[in-house]
Scaffold this active site. Structure first.
Site, short mmCIF file in Angstrom:
data_model
loop_
_atom_site.label_atom_id
_atom_site.label_comp_id
_atom_site.label_asym_id
_atom_site.label_seq_id
_atom_site.Cartn_x
_atom_site.Cartn_y
_atom_site.Cartn_z
N HIS A 62 39.80 43.41 45.85
CA HIS A 62 38.41 43.12 45.48
C HIS A 62 37.68 42.57 46.71
CE1 HIS A 62 40.36 39.17 45.25
NE2 HIS A 62 39.17 38.65 45.48
N ASP A 104 34.71 39.48 47.48
CA ASP A 104 34.12 38.33 46.79
C ASP A 104 32.61 38.57 46.73
OD1 ASP A 104 36.67 37.29 46.66
OD2 ASP A 104 36.40 35.93 48.35
N HIS A 109 40.19 42.53 49.82
CA HIS A 109 41.45 41.82 50.00
C HIS A 109 42.22 41.76 48.70
CE1 HIS A 109 38.27 38.91 49.03
NE2 HIS A 109 39.20 38.16 48.44
N ARG A 150 53.20 30.18 45.17
CA ARG A 150 52.08 30.13 46.12
C ARG A 150 50.82 29.62 45.43
NH1 ARG A 150 48.07 34.00 47.85
NH2 ARG A 150 47.31 33.31 49.89
C1 LIG Z 1 31.29 32.54 40.88
C2 LIG Z 1 32.25 33.40 40.70
C3 LIG Z 1 32.81 34.30 41.72
C4 LIG Z 1 34.01 34.92 41.05
C5 LIG Z 1 33.53 35.03 39.63
C6 LIG Z 1 32.97 33.62 39.42
O1 LIG Z 1 32.18 33.61 38.29
C7 LIG Z 1 34.11 32.62 39.30
C8 LIG Z 1 35.42 33.15 39.86
C9 LIG Z 1 35.26 34.00 41.12
C10 LIG Z 1 36.42 34.95 41.29
C11 LIG Z 1 37.64 34.35 41.97
C12 LIG Z 1 38.76 35.40 42.05
C13 LIG Z 1 38.24 36.75 42.55
C14 LIG Z 1 36.92 37.13 41.84
C15 LIG Z 1 36.49 38.56 42.21
C16 LIG Z 1 37.08 36.93 40.36
O2 LIG Z 1 37.43 37.73 39.53
O3 LIG Z 1 36.78 35.62 40.06
C17 LIG Z 1 35.89 36.07 42.14
C18 LIG Z 1 34.48 36.29 41.56
C19 LIG Z 1 33.52 36.92 42.56
O4 LIG Z 1 33.57 36.65 43.78
O5 LIG Z 1 32.69 37.69 42.10
O1 LIG Z 2 45.13 33.84 46.95
C1 LIG Z 2 44.58 34.48 47.83
O2 LIG Z 2 44.99 34.52 48.98
C2 LIG Z 2 43.34 35.28 47.50
C3 LIG Z 2 42.46 34.62 46.49
C4 LIG Z 2 41.17 35.34 46.32
O3 LIG Z 2 40.99 36.43 46.78
C5 LIG Z 2 40.06 34.70 45.58
O4 LIG Z 2 40.24 33.62 45.01
O5 LIG Z 2 38.97 35.29 45.56
FE LIG Z 3 38.85 36.95 46.78
#
Ligand SMILES: C=C1C[C@]23C[C@@]1(O)CC[C@H]2[C@@]12CCC[C@@](C)(C(=O)O1)[C@H]2[C@@H]3C(=O)O
Ligand SMILES: O=C(O)CCC(=O)C(=O)O
Ligand SMILES: [Fe+2]
Length: 349
Positions: A218, A220, A281, A291
């Site tokens: 994905h 961010d 990533h 981890r």
């Molecule tokens: C603010 C946010 C970014 C995120 C979605 C969220 O609402 C809270 C969790 C964030 C996260 C963390 C893991 C990877 C990710 C793609 C996900 O599923 O939840 C990111 C979201 C994002 O960056 O869009």
């Molecule tokens: O655990 C990791 O190294 C990646 C975590 C991540 O991609 C995320 O929180 O958006």
């Molecule tokens: Fe991420």
């Protein structure tokens, strides 16, 4: 009732990988792994040095990721946030489920939101702390148990915000914008009210790591992410060369003592009119170690529309993206996931 409880599976006590967590090898090995000492080594940048802006700019253009040293975050605090996360994840599943993320809410315990886009489940669990950490930890612990957790995570968020502001400043300077321009565009001032979240990720040891995926590929969605990963355990990988002439490959981003990993997010790609690319990533798992990673995700205040900075659009060019607020963009991602950025692209004139 929280949606996770009916099918919750405790990864911590698993002795095999159930079918619902078993990813096809063609997906896990969709691209080869880069040799560890290849040209792909991720830049390590001392962000307190005078040459930081140009190095940060080069890393964001070429990799979309870099290690930041010289960030000033006390090493004790990095250790503390990790041990508080570990303390929370070590609780029995039924306790963690007391804080399960409810539909429509950002904060809470569960699978990372991206999970719903994949047919297989990920070998990870997470706590999202989008506002007051008490909203989550108060559902699980008594006052005596949550007070240290809240103290550490709040302090950590304050430090992360400082680091993120410094990084954003360096990034804007690397694109040729000076203090006056960034102030005039209101960008840095707006960041006082930035929306941010801490994502605590846990990847329990996996009995058959070659079958499982810790966190699926994905980008961010925010402006940038500051990631702290713990000492020994490797897992993070970035996809390098996705849009280039060489075949794409997965490059490991192992923990580097004292360094934070910085990811360019989708909103920064939009803001920079595509000069910076958000980095795809994923995280893989291992059999031996539990981890933990702590991601600090920052975006603009809810009402602020993010679009390409005008000064970055050269004469005769047009903006590559339309403007969106972060909540609008998250709503597009919730529908289209990794096609979201294409949805805000503007046709070239
Ligand atoms: C603010 C946010 C970014 C995120 C979605 C969220 O609402 C809270 C969790 C964030 C996260 C963390 C893991 C990877 C990710 C793609 C996900 O599923 O939840 C990111 C979201 C994002 O960056 O869009
Ligand atoms: O655990 C990791 O190294 C990646 C975590 C991540 O991609 C995320 O929180 O958006
Ligand atoms: Fe991420």
């Amino acid at each position: 009732m929280p949606s996770l409880s009916h099918d919750a599976f405790d990864l911590h006590s698993a002795d095999q990988v159930p079918d619902s967590y078993s990813w096809p090898s063609s997906v896990l090995h969709d691209h080869p792994a880069a040799a560890p000492d290849s040209v792909d080594s991720i830049p390590v940048i001392d962000i307190s040095s005078p040459s930081a802006a140009s190095l940060v700019g080069a890393a964001c253009r070429s990799f979309g990721v870099f290690y930041a040293t010289g960030h000033g975050v006390p090493s004790d605090l990095l250790g503390d946030v990790e041990s508080q996360a570990r303390r929370l994840f070590s609780l029995p599943l039924h306790r963690k489920l007391l804080a399960a993320r409810l539909p429509g809410f950002l904060s809470g315990y569960g699978r990372p939101p991206l999970s719903s886009f994949f047919p297989k489940l990920m070998w990870s669990e997470g706590f999202t702390l989008a506002g007051d950490p008490l909203d989550v930890s108060g559902d699980i612990w008594s006052h005596d148990q949550y007070s240290l957790f809240c103290e550490v995570t709040e302090k950590y968020k304050r430090w992360m915000k400082r680091v993120a502001e410094k990084l954003l400043n360096l990034m804007l300077h690397s694109m040729g914008l000076d203090d006056e321009m960034t102030d005039r565009a209101g960008l840095m001032k707006e960041m006082i009210l930035a929306v941010d979240a801490l994502q605590l990720n846990s990847y329990p040891p996996c009995p058959e790591p070659e079958k499982a995926m810790g966190m699926a590929p994905h980008t961010d969605s925010g402006l940038l992410t500051v990631l702290h990963q713990n000492g020994g355990a490797h897992g993070l990988q970035i996809l390098r060369g996705e849009n280039g002439s060489c075949p794409a490959r997965w490059v490991a981003v192992p923990p580097l003592a004292g360094a934070l990993v910085i990811h360019v997010g989708d909103l920064l790609q939009i803001l920079s009119n595509g000069q910076f690319r958000s980095v795809r990533h994923r995280a893989v798992v291992n059999a031996a170690e539990h981890r933990i990673s702590v991601a600090y995700i920052i975006g603009p205040p809810e009402h602020v529309k993010v679009g390409p900075i005008r000064r970055l659009i050269k004469a005769g060019q047009s903006p590559m993206y339309r403007s969106v607020t972060w909540p609008e963009y998250l709503a597009i991602r919730a529908r289209l996931f990794d096609k979201a950025i294409q949805c805000v692209e503007l046709p070239a004139k």
